[in-house]
Structures are given as C-alpha cells and as structure tokens.
Design an enzyme around this catalytic site. Structure first.
Site, PDB file in Angstrom:
ATOM      1  N   GLU A  56      -5.524  -8.574  -1.340  1.00  0.00           N
ATOM      2  CA  GLU A  56      -6.030  -8.471   0.022  1.00  0.00           C
ATOM      3  C   GLU A  56      -7.604  -8.047  -0.133  1.00  0.00           C
ATOM      4  O   GLU A  56      -7.859  -7.419  -1.023  1.00  0.00           O
ATOM      5  CB  GLU A  56      -5.414  -7.076   1.215  1.00  0.00           C
ATOM      6  CG  GLU A  56      -4.104  -7.453   1.561  1.00  0.00           C
ATOM      7  CD  GLU A  56      -3.493  -6.254   2.484  1.00  0.00           C
ATOM      8  OE1 GLU A  56      -4.735  -5.427   3.109  1.00  0.00           O
ATOM      9  OE2 GLU A  56      -2.421  -6.105   2.511  1.00  0.00           O
ATOM     10  N   GLU A 116       0.941  -1.141   0.125  1.00  0.00           N
ATOM     11  CA  GLU A 116       0.169  -0.144   0.089  1.00  0.00           C
ATOM     12  C   GLU A 116       0.964   1.441  -0.065  1.00  0.00           C
ATOM     13  O   GLU A 116       0.843   1.966   0.758  1.00  0.00           O
ATOM     14  CB  GLU A 116      -0.934   0.096   1.391  1.00  0.00           C
ATOM     15  CG  GLU A 116      -2.103  -1.155   1.177  1.00  0.00           C
ATOM     16  CD  GLU A 116      -3.136  -1.160   1.988  1.00  0.00           C
ATOM     17  OE1 GLU A 116      -2.862  -0.691   3.165  1.00  0.00           O
ATOM     18  OE2 GLU A 116      -4.251  -1.851   2.070  1.00  0.00           O
TER      19      GLU A 116
HETATM   20  C1  BG6 Z   1      -4.321  -3.094   4.748  1.00  0.00           C
HETATM   21  C2  BG6 Z   1      -2.989  -3.490   5.123  1.00  0.00           C
HETATM   22  O1  BG6 Z   1      -4.691  -1.942   4.659  1.00  0.00           O
HETATM   23  O2  BG6 Z   1      -5.576  -3.590   5.523  1.00  0.00           O
HETATM   24  C3  BG6 Z   1      -3.016  -4.823   6.043  1.00  0.00           C
HETATM   25  O3  BG6 Z   1      -2.159  -3.848   4.087  1.00  0.00           O
HETATM   26  C4  BG6 Z   1      -4.148  -4.415   6.969  1.00  0.00           C
HETATM   27  O4  BG6 Z   1      -1.839  -4.477   6.934  1.00  0.00           O
HETATM   28  C5  BG6 Z   1      -5.562  -4.552   6.285  1.00  0.00           C
HETATM   29  O5  BG6 Z   1      -4.415  -5.503   8.220  1.00  0.00           O
HETATM   30  C6  BG6 Z   1      -6.786  -4.588   7.283  1.00  0.00           C
HETATM   31  O6  BG6 Z   1      -6.498  -3.438   7.955  1.00  0.00           O
HETATM   32  P1  BG6 Z   1      -7.038  -3.669   9.477  1.00  0.00           P
HETATM   33  O7  BG6 Z   1      -6.737  -2.314  10.094  1.00  0.00           O
HETATM   34  O8  BG6 Z   1      -8.391  -4.129   9.683  1.00  0.00           O
HETATM   35  O9  BG6 Z   1      -5.972  -4.379  10.052  1.00  0.00           O
END
Ligand code: BG6
Length: 491
Positions: free
Chosen positions: A387, A199
C-alpha cells in the site's frame, strides 16, 4: 534495470471497501458493515444496541470500550459505506479488464471472511461465496495477473464479535484456521501470495477494526493480538503443507519516524516509538516476543494467557515475507508545545521539511527508502510494498477528464525512492501495489472523496452516483511505469 524482471507491479484493495453486495449470495455481516461514514474531522462510528433496546454509536478512533451486553448491529437511518461500496461484486470483469490494460502483474484484494463463513462458526462454508472468488481469480489469471490475497482485512464476521468477543476469544483461532484451510485448499492452484492480517499493528489503537474487539484496555488488546499471532503462525504452517510454493506474509502499517531534535529525550522517544512499531514484525518474523514488550507488559500489569505449545507454534510459524503499507512519516518530541498535524487517524508532530495531503498525512518519499532499509536490516526477508498513495479530491472536467498530476508526482517520487533502495542499498523488493488503484471507500473516514485511484468511480459521499468508471491521467502514466519496469516514471 533496478527492479527485478518478475517485479509485482499492481494495485491494492480490500473487500469491505470495494465489493459491496454486503448481504448477497449468503454473505453474513462483518464488523465493517456496522461502520458508518465519517470525515476528516469526525470519526466513523460503530452502531450497537443496548440490552434494553437503546440504540447507540461510538467513534472508532479514538475508541472507548463498548458496554457488556451491547449488540453490534446496523441501525435504520444510518449510512454504511461498505454495503454498496463501489460494487466490485458486479463490476469485477470491467474493473479487471482496466487493471489488465494498465499492465498489472498482480492485484491485491482481500477475501471477505463473512462471504465464506457467514457467521464465522458455521459448520460448512458458503459455496456461493467461494464461487465468487473463483470467478475473480479466474478472471485475473486470464490476463496473467497474479492474485495477492489478504486473508483478513479489517473485517471479522460480526457474529464472532457479538457471540465470542472477536479475537479476544481464543476459540476464534480455530475458526480462522478453518476458514484458511478452506480457502487454501480451494484456491491452491490459483493463489500463491497470501497475507494473514492487514496492518496487524492497528490492534493497538483500533481494536474493532483489527479484530471485532470491543474492549480497549491493555490486557484485552494484548491478548487479542496474541491470538492473532498464534493464528497466523498456525496457518503459515498449514498453508505450506497444502502447497509448499505458497508465500505467506505478514502485513504491517509502517512509516518512518524521526526525532524532532538531537535532544536525547527526543531520541529516547524515537526508540520507544520504533519498539511499538517493530513489536508486531518482531514476533511474526522472529517467532518470539521481544524483551522490551515483556517488560512493558510487566509494567502495565498485562498477563498473557498462554497454553502449552504456544511458544513452539510461534517459533515455527514465521512468515515468508513482509508486506507493508507506507503513506507518510511522523515525528516525535518530548517538547509538548510543538504543533501537531491534523491527520485523520495518524497525527504527528509537524515536520517542517514536509508538505501534507488534504487529510494531513505528511508526504515523505525519502522516508520510504529509510523504511525499506530498516526492515531489510532488521529481518533480512523479502519486502513487498502492498500500500502506498495519496488520498486526494479529484476534479472531473467538463469533458470528463481528470488531471491528477499531484497523484502522479506523489507516486513517481515514491517509486524513485524504491529504486534507490534497490539499486544503491540492495533491498530485496518483490513488488509494489499502490492503494486503491480504483477509487474506493476510505477505511479511516468512510468517504468516497478521499480518492486514491487511477480509475475514477462516480459516486459521492452520500452514497449516490451511477458508479461509472473512467480513467484519470494517472492511468496512462502508471501503464507506462509498468511497461518500462519502473524505468520511465516521468510525467
Ligand atoms: C491502510 C488500510 O491503513 O490505509 C486501508 O490498510 C486504508 O484499508 C488505507 O484504506 C488508506 O487509509 P484511508 O483512511 O485513507 O482509507
């Protein structure tokens, strides 16, 4: 069949959110190791000490610059979730066996830079750190699981932040390149898929996360991300020399954005918001800074400090594919009276057509199809959803079972949207790795209770728990999805 035969089904993680063993076998501290926990409503903090010894801390979002001379470090009495996380470091065999049981074709993880170069500028790499990833990759390959490696996922060796100012300092490009050269050479026959920065676009709002940068002004952030672009371009070329079969991608946070109304002012805001979003992929996929950004820099008084040969470097180091995270969509409007969501980290004007997760992230599978199409139209490069998922509170029943039908529903709808993007729109999609395939520490809040996994990990927000792993209902469901190459997604 919608998805290609070699579609990369798997799951995604990051070192600081699941490895633990934060000082084991010679590892140095990273910027993630000085981040406390937080919650939905209160930000995680970084802890630091002033030159006169006063101990202080500062929220990571929203972020204010840290005073000059302050040293980022751990403080006694604070809780730092990365230190133990879910202890993948000592559970990797058990965890990988579970991934294999689900039929994973790939597994996304990051290498913790400070495990390889504990201070970032060390003369030689830490052999024990290199061995750990050798063991992990060998274990994955034993089951035919392809590693997908993020080179830097929200963790810069802490010494680089304290002694050099993190990515604001041009010297960090060379330290990063040496780190990459080391891991590329070491793992060239084990790893094919790489991503240079997780990101990369979060530098705009969370510079400490993104690169150990403790200044929050426009000039510092612009210069820091410029260095990351150069570093990425440099190692893309280096990687291709070391192994021409390497596929080296960028990684960006990417959600669809809508104008709330057809008021031209809303549309104009949408255009600006899309420019902010595309700036990073424009540079990494096209190799040049877009005009809209150069004009914005002029207005802000930002002047990039460049060296001869930089433009050529950017031009020749464009990426092979686009990895992106997709969780939700957002809405913009010029009407300041409109209600906003209470999302942690990502807030948006409320979309009346969507529901949100417990953490206020609006759920929008159609937005994923739009995102895939927009990226494909703009760059014509292979896409990889690295993701996706929903953070939720899971209830463990008396018999130990966990009925996470909400997670299954979320993922099934997003897979359905991916399918339409491939089948009807012709999008070139390489794979899908849902976030936090095993429960891990939330990056945004530091919590454990914000769970994403198919595999439950018994640990609480206060850091206690036996770390026992167990299967949620979604485990068997995802196994079926992979086994049918995405054809059988129903519950
Ligand atoms: C993304 C990141 O922004 O979102 C991850 O690359 C992160 O590292 C994921 O864990 C989910 O966000 P969160 O805050 O729910 O862990």
């Amino acid at each position: 069949m919608a998805f290609r035969k070699d579609f990369l089904w798997g799951g995604a993680t990051a070192a600081n959110q699941f490895e633990g063993a934060y000082l084991e076998d010679g590892k140095g501290l990273s910027t993630a190791d000085i981040m406390t926990n937080g919650s939905h409503k209160s930000s995680r903090r970084i802890t630091y000490t002033m030159p006169d010894g006063t101990k202080k801390s500062q929220g990571v979002f929203p972020f204010e610059s840290i005073p000059d001379g302050a040293k980022l470090e751990c403080h006694e009495g604070e809780y730092y979730p990365s230190h133990q996380a879910i202890d993948f470091y000592h559970h990797y065999k058990e965890d990988i066996a579970l991934f294999a049981e689900m039929g994973f074709k790939c597994f996304r993880l990051s290498i913790n830079w400070a495990r390889i170069f504990p201070n970032g500028d060390d003369a030689a790499p830490n052999e024990k750190g290199l061995e750990f990833y050798d063991n992990v990759f060998d274990e994955l390959l034993k089951y035919g699981i392809e590693p997908v490696v993020t080179i830097s996922h929200y963790e810069t060796p802490l010494a680089l932040a304290n002694n050099y100012g993190g990515w604001l300092n041009r010297k960090v490009i060379d330290f990063y390149a040496r780190y990459c050269e080391t891991i590329f050479n070491r793992y060239k026959d084990k790893v094919k898929y790489w991503m240079t920065f997780n990101e990369i676009n979060i530098m705009d709002f969370m510079p400490v996360f993104a690169g150990g940068v403790t200044k929050n002004d426009d000039q510092s952030k612009a210069q820091s991300v410029y260095h990351q672009f150069l570093a990425s371009a440099k190692v893309v070329q280096l990687g291709h020399k070391i192994n021409p079969d390497f596929k080296i991608g960028m990684m960006t946070a990417y959600g669809s954005t809508y104008a709330l109304t057809c008021n031209p002012e809303d549309e104009l805001l949408l255009m600006k918001s899309d420019q902010q979003k595309h700036f990073f992929s424009d540079v990494q996929c096209r190799g040049v800074y877009p005009e809209y950004k150069l004009k914005e820099y002029e207005r802000l008084g930002v002047k990039l400090v460049k060296e001869e040969g930089d433009d050529e470097l950017l031009k020749n180091g464009t990426v092979d594919y686009i990895g992106f995270s997709y969780y939700s969509s957002s809405v913009v409007t010029a009407d300041k009276s409109k209600k906003v969501t209470d999302g942690n980290m990502s807030t948006s004007v409320l979309n009346p057509y969507l529901k949100a997760t417990d953490w206020g992230w609006q759920i929008d599978p159609v937005g994923l199809r739009l995102a895939l199409n927009r990226l494909q139209e703009r760059y014509n490069l292979p896409l990889f959803i690295v993701e996706n998922g929903m953070g939720a509170i899971d209830k463990v029943e008396a018999d130990g079972s966990i009925h996470d039908d909400y997670r299954i529903e979320y993922l099934a709808k997003h897979i359905e949207a991916m399918k339409l993007a491939v089948e009807e729109d012709g999008v070139d999609l390489m794979g899908f790795t849902p976030w936090g395939c095993i429960d891990l520490v939330s990056a945004g809040t530091g919590e454990m209770r914000k769970r994403y996994g198919f595999i439950y990990v018994d640990k609480n927000d206060d850091g206690n728990g036996p770390l026992t792993r167990s299967k949620k209902d979604s485990f068997e469901w995802y196994k079926k999805v992979i086994n049918s190459n995405g054809e059988d997604i129903h519950i």
